[in-house]
Write a protein that holds these residues in place. Structure first.
Motif, PDB file in Angstrom:
ATOM      1  N   SER A 453      -6.120   1.414  -5.428  1.00  0.00           N
ATOM      2  CA  SER A 453      -6.762   2.015  -4.636  1.00  0.00           C
ATOM      3  C   SER A 453      -5.818   2.276  -3.348  1.00  0.00           C
ATOM      4  O   SER A 453      -5.841   3.160  -2.866  1.00  0.00           O
ATOM      5  CB  SER A 453      -8.053   1.527  -4.215  1.00  0.00           C
ATOM      6  N   LEU A 454      -5.054   0.767  -3.034  1.00  0.00           N
ATOM      7  CA  LEU A 454      -4.349   0.974  -1.889  1.00  0.00           C
ATOM      8  C   LEU A 454      -3.095   2.035  -2.182  1.00  0.00           C
ATOM      9  O   LEU A 454      -2.648   2.627  -1.021  1.00  0.00           O
ATOM     10  CB  LEU A 454      -3.938  -0.395  -1.433  1.00  0.00           C
ATOM     11  N   SER A 455      -2.488   1.811  -3.398  1.00  0.00           N
ATOM     12  CA  SER A 455      -1.457   2.622  -3.647  1.00  0.00           C
ATOM     13  C   SER A 455      -1.865   4.100  -3.763  1.00  0.00           C
ATOM     14  O   SER A 455      -0.902   5.016  -3.136  1.00  0.00           O
ATOM     15  CB  SER A 455      -1.065   2.190  -5.103  1.00  0.00           C
ATOM     16  N   HIS A 456      -2.833   4.313  -4.048  1.00  0.00           N
ATOM     17  CA  HIS A 456      -3.491   5.636  -3.958  1.00  0.00           C
ATOM     18  C   HIS A 456      -3.460   6.235  -2.404  1.00  0.00           C
ATOM     19  O   HIS A 456      -3.172   7.509  -2.247  1.00  0.00           O
ATOM     20  CB  HIS A 456      -4.718   6.008  -4.775  1.00  0.00           C
ATOM     21  N   GLN A 457      -4.086   5.535  -1.760  1.00  0.00           N
ATOM     22  CA  GLN A 457      -4.244   5.773  -0.267  1.00  0.00           C
ATOM     23  C   GLN A 457      -2.708   6.047   0.328  1.00  0.00           C
ATOM     24  O   GLN A 457      -2.610   6.872   0.888  1.00  0.00           O
ATOM     25  CB  GLN A 457      -5.068   4.855   0.589  1.00  0.00           C
ATOM     26  N   SER A 459       0.065   6.826  -1.242  1.00  0.00           N
ATOM     27  CA  SER A 459       0.706   8.048  -1.762  1.00  0.00           C
ATOM     28  C   SER A 459       0.099   9.280  -1.091  1.00  0.00           C
ATOM     29  O   SER A 459       0.650  10.444  -0.767  1.00  0.00           O
ATOM     30  CB  SER A 459       0.540   8.041  -3.301  1.00  0.00           C
ATOM     31  N   ARG A 460      -1.233   9.099  -0.869  1.00  0.00           N
ATOM     32  CA  ARG A 460      -1.799  10.468  -0.207  1.00  0.00           C
ATOM     33  C   ARG A 460      -1.487  10.568   1.449  1.00  0.00           C
ATOM     34  O   ARG A 460      -1.422  11.650   2.038  1.00  0.00           O
ATOM     35  CB  ARG A 460      -3.230  10.335  -0.193  1.00  0.00           C
ATOM     36  N   SER A 461      -1.295   9.513   1.950  1.00  0.00           N
ATOM     37  CA  SER A 461      -0.762   9.506   3.507  1.00  0.00           C
ATOM     38  C   SER A 461       0.560   9.816   3.621  1.00  0.00           C
ATOM     39  O   SER A 461       0.970   9.979   4.629  1.00  0.00           O
ATOM     40  CB  SER A 461      -1.180   8.334   4.068  1.00  0.00           C
ATOM     41  N   GLY A 462       1.347   9.764   2.541  1.00  0.00           N
ATOM     42  CA  GLY A 462       3.197  10.002   2.717  1.00  0.00           C
ATOM     43  C   GLY A 462       3.171  11.556   2.751  1.00  0.00           C
ATOM     44  O   GLY A 462       2.134  12.141   2.897  1.00  0.00           O
ATOM     45  N   PRO A 463       4.439  11.536   2.864  1.00  0.00           N
ATOM     46  CA  PRO A 463       4.743  12.938   3.205  1.00  0.00           C
ATOM     47  C   PRO A 463       4.688  14.157   2.191  1.00  0.00           C
ATOM     48  O   PRO A 463       4.778  13.560   0.806  1.00  0.00           O
ATOM     49  CB  PRO A 463       6.209  13.004   3.554  1.00  0.00           C
ATOM     50  N   ALA A 464       4.234  15.246   2.307  1.00  0.00           N
ATOM     51  CA  ALA A 464       3.766  15.992   1.169  1.00  0.00           C
ATOM     52  C   ALA A 464       5.128  16.524   0.602  1.00  0.00           C
ATOM     53  O   ALA A 464       6.205  16.754   1.091  1.00  0.00           O
ATOM     54  CB  ALA A 464       3.338  17.387   1.973  1.00  0.00           C
TER      55      ALA A 464
END
Length: 464
Positions: A453-457, A459-464
């Motif tokens: 879950s932390l890795s998913h968050q 990755s989503r908060s990273g640069p598009a």
């Protein structure tokens, strides 16, 4: 050819030395590092010292201030309550302000608190000053023996005079010889700190040049709540609470020992200090085999899964069931802990020969220290990315639970008797076994879901 070879070797060596100088983690010499570790260890010793040296004097303090024992136990509670939160505040403050000023301020407050306790003549003053003492210094099980000797020979006030003298010598040493070591301020020790962070002897442990620019440190408000996020994870919560229950038992045994043994076996203060030895010796003995036992269980668990046993980092630990590798050996010592604690209470209840409870203390001390060793190793394995924050979170919970328990300890003994009080403690140990059992079976999946879950968050908060 030989000359050319030597020149090339010399050139490579010079390049390697330059690279090493640039990449060196710390510029302090080996001797300087040993001195720094010795000074910091000396200062850290006072937190444990202040707690254990106090226990043999509980009965005498009760008589001196004309209050019941449960009121004196409240001073133990207040000390532990402050010790619950002080390390999280002091730790981040040291990162912001620097190590030297925090040590100097803390030791100065601690010395002042000890002098004030000696001069206090009311229970309220004692209670408040114990809070200040804990706030200042909370950052050897043989110590109660020394505390018992001081109380017997010179009275309880000399416990605090001793602490004051010892802390004063520590303050003097650290003021003149402890360099600033915060990497946020001096890096690896080669950055010149601000003037107030330097040693009085400017050439001592100085690894920067006068021409170097003073460190440009970015100030921020200390954040004492960094470690709280660790508790939010289910697999951490369950084992931290289990450890908290074990720490309740550990603290209640040590808090009640001198009072109970003085009442039952009519001991003097010196003898009351000696009764702590079996518990401490048992804990010391466990350290000789806890490491090899943990290592063997860990290697066996990894071998069964066809994994390498020499090292494990990053995703390797994330995908490996450290819960089963570590907790697989905790069941026997936990059960022996439970039985020895219950037996200890009933042996005292029926006033059996003093040798019997002392032997049970040795067994309890040995098994409980082994329990804590297994737990601490598991906690670090689960949180290898943030081990310091995990330990801080654990300390907060266990000290809070123990502080609450100690505040009611004497009332429990008076109402239930010593036998049923420690039967209740044995029940807490059984609850801890149940919590470890849940983590043994569910902890790995809970931990891996949290990591995913932390890795998913991220990755989503990273640069598009």
């Amino acid at each position: 050819m030989l000359t050319i070879g030597r020149s090339m070797s010399t050139e490579k060596a010079s390049d390697g030395q330059r690279a090493e100088a640039v990449e060196k983690y710390s510029v302090f010499t080996a001797a300087e590092k040993w001195c720094i570790v010795a000074m910091v260890s000396y200062a850290a010793w006072f937190s444990t010292l202040s707690s254990f040296i106090y226990y043999p004097a509980i009965r005498q303090l009760s008589q001196t201030f004309s209050v019941p024992v449960d009121k004196i136990n409240l001073t133990v509670t207040s000390y532990m309550a402050v010790a619950t939160v002080a390390p999280t505040l002091v730790g981040d403050t040291a990162d912001v302000l620097g190590r030297r000023p925090v040590y100097v301020i803390a030791l100065s407050l601690y010395i002042g608190a000890n002098i004030a306790i000696v001069l206090s003549d009311t229970y309220a003053a004692l209670l408040g000053l114990r809070v200040l003492q804990a706030l200042a210094i909370s950052g050897m099980l043989s110590v109660p023996v020394f505390g018992g000797g001081l109380t017997y020979a010179a009275g309880w006030t000399w416990i605090f005079w001793f602490l004051c003298i010892a802390a004063g010598s520590c303050l003097s040493i650290m003021t003149f010889f402890l360099p600033e070591t915060s990497r946020n301020i001096v890096g690896n020790g080669s950055i010149r700190p601000s003037k107030h962070l330097r040693l009085p002897i400017t050439t001592l442990m100085c690894h920067w040049k006068d021409s170097d620019v003073v460190a440009d440190h970015q100030w921020r408000m200390p954040n004492p709540l960094k470690s709280l996020t660790i508790i939010a994870r289910r697999d951490n919560t369950i084992i931290i609470i289990a450890c908290g229950f074990l720490y309740i038992i550990y603290t209640c045994i040590n808090t009640s020992l001198s009072v109970v043994f003085i009442d039952i076996y009519k001991l003097n203060q010196w003898q009351a200090g000696l009764i702590y030895l079996p518990f401490g010796i048992g804990g010391t003995v466990s350290t000789f085999f806890s490491g090899p036992l943990l290592n063997k269980a860990y290697r066996n668990a990894r071998t069964k899964q066809g994994l390498p046993t020499d090292m494990a980092v990053a995703d390797d630990l994330d995908n490996f069931s450290v819960e089963k590798a570590r907790l697989g050996i905790i069941w026997t010592p936990m059960l022996v802990t439970t039985c020895s604690v219950v037996a200890f209470g009933w042996v005292l209840h029926y006033h059996q020969h003093i040798a019997i409870p002392l032997c049970l203390q040795f067994i309890a001390g040995l098994c409980m220290q082994l329990d804590f060793s297994i737990y601490n190793t598991l906690l670090v394995d689960k949180n290898y990315r943030t081990p310091a924050a995990a330990q801080a979170a654990s300390n907060m919970v266990r000290c809070a639970l123990a502080a609450i328990a100690v505040s009611f300890l004497q009332d429990m003994i008076d109402a239930m008797g010593i036998g049923w009080t420690f039967t209740f403690m044995g029940g807490l140990s059984l609850v801890a076994i149940g919590l470890f059992f849940v983590d043994y079976h569910r902890g790995t999946s809970w931990r891996q879901r949290s990591i995913a879950s932390l890795s998913h968050q991220e990755s989503r908060s990273g640069p598009a």
